[in-house]
Design an enzyme around this catalytic site. Structure first.
Site, mmCIF file in Angstrom:
data_model
loop_
_atom_site.group_PDB
_atom_site.id
_atom_site.type_symbol
_atom_site.label_atom_id
_atom_site.label_comp_id
_atom_site.label_asym_id
_atom_site.label_seq_id
_atom_site.Cartn_x
_atom_site.Cartn_y
_atom_site.Cartn_z
ATOM 1 N N ASP A 32 6.617 10.626 -13.265
ATOM 2 C CA ASP A 32 5.397 11.014 -12.537
ATOM 3 C C ASP A 32 4.207 10.854 -13.475
ATOM 4 O O ASP A 32 4.306 11.193 -14.655
ATOM 5 C CB ASP A 32 5.535 12.478 -12.070
ATOM 6 N N TYR A 141 -3.617 3.028 2.231
ATOM 7 C CA TYR A 141 -2.347 3.763 2.210
ATOM 8 C C TYR A 141 -1.375 3.182 3.235
ATOM 9 O O TYR A 141 -0.222 2.879 2.917
ATOM 10 C CB TYR A 141 -2.627 5.234 2.522
#
Ligand code: UDP
Length: 307
Positions: A32, A141
């Site tokens: 991450d 997106y």
């Protein structure tokens, strides 16, 4: 021991998925870049590696499965850096598929109901081709995730990854969400807790269908264990308008009033999953309604404020 890589494992869903995998006896590595982490961070017990999926660092060992969740996911977050959002969905997904191919790992792509855009079919079934305005701000997106799905299919078809799964995630809420990521559930709860007026975008007649996080993770877990290679919607079909959501949250916390603000561009008017495929193939359906899921979510946000 089976080993999983969870990309985006410091985020809301990645953290909750990691907890489930650890419970199931898996070893978990989290990758991450901490661009939109849960305030609770990666799960205790997971090995955390900081880095981006677009240009991934060296990762320890090999994996039986890669759960690829890394992406900014709330509209205000993914709109902050549209090119970065497209690169994460495109180049990041490619890098993770290459890793799965090199290691013979099963690959699960976290896709989204946004692949349906502002849908003209209601509720949305997986075979609906969607209605995305490619020049709209949200397209960074939507199209990134559509490309990621097509890429996952191509890797599977060309025999590069042994097995792939695609989950289309509908609006999800629950403990672990970031209070400031701009989503409607976190905004309304935190506004009511702070004694502030709730912000409804547009006239509040637009609808969403909210799934409690535990149900979502159960669906993701079942899908990843199944042999279903087609995309599967996971979400709660309990549909309500943003006005109804505001009323429900105000009634359970405090009546602070409502401000009506402009509706963001291309904000979908209605969204509700058809979960026939998940019911049929996974024996899955949600078990937690909004009435049961909101109280633990409110308690969680209250605990963040109280420290
Ligand atoms: N929304 C709202 N007030 C807010 C945040 C969002 O009315 O403070 C609306 C938003 O315009 C959308 C819906 O709530 O119609 C769900 O927004 P969210 O950002 O949670 O997720 P989306 O489904 O749009 O990805």
């Amino acid at each position: 021991m089976s080993r999983a890589l969870v990309t985006g494992g410091a985020g809301f869903l990645g953290r909750n998925l990691s907890l489930r995998l650890l419970d199931e006896g898996w070893e978990v590595v989290v990758l991450d870049n901490l661009s939109s982490p849960s305030p609770l961070g990666p799960a205790d017990g997971a090995t955390f590696v900081e880095g981006s999926v677009v240009d991934p660092p060296e990762l320890p060992g090999s994996f039986d499965r890669i759960y690829h969740l890394a992406s900014p996911a709330s509209p205000p977050r993914y709109l902050l850096d549209p090119i970065g959002t497209l690169r994460t969905g495109g180049e990041g997904t490619r890098a993770m598929l290459d890793l799965a191919a090199a290691q013979g790992a099963r690959f699960l792509l976290a896709s989204t109901s946004e692949v349906y855009g502002d849908p003209t079919q209601h509720p949305q079934r997986e075979d609906y081709t969607g209605s995305v305005q490619v020049t709209s701000t949200r397209a960074c997106y939507d199209e990134a995730k559509r490309y990621a799905e097509a890429l996952t299919y191509a890797y599977q078809r060309q025999g590069l990854v042994p097995e792939s799964r695609i989950i289309r995630i509908f609006n999800t809420y629950g403990p672990g969400m970031a209070p400031d990521d701009g989503r409607v559930v976190s905004n309304f709860i935190n506004q009511a807790l702070a004694g502030e007026r709730l912000t409804i975008y547009g006239d509040g007649t637009q609808t969403r269908s909210f799934c409690y996080v535990d149900d979502l993770i159960e669906g993701m877990w079942r899908l990843s264990n199944s042999d279903v290679t087609d995309p599967v919607n996971i979400g709660n079909p309990e549909e309500l308008s943003m006005k109804e959501l505001a009323t429900t949250i105000a009634q359970s916390i405090a009546e602070t009033g409502i401000d009506y603000l402009p509706l963001p561009e291309s904000d979908p008017a209605r969204r509700q999953p058809d979960i026939g495929r998940a019911r049929h193939h996974l024996g899955w359906e949600p078990t937690v309604g909004l009435a049961e899921g909101l109280p633990p979510t409110v308690d969680y946000f209250r605990s963040l404020i109280d420290g």
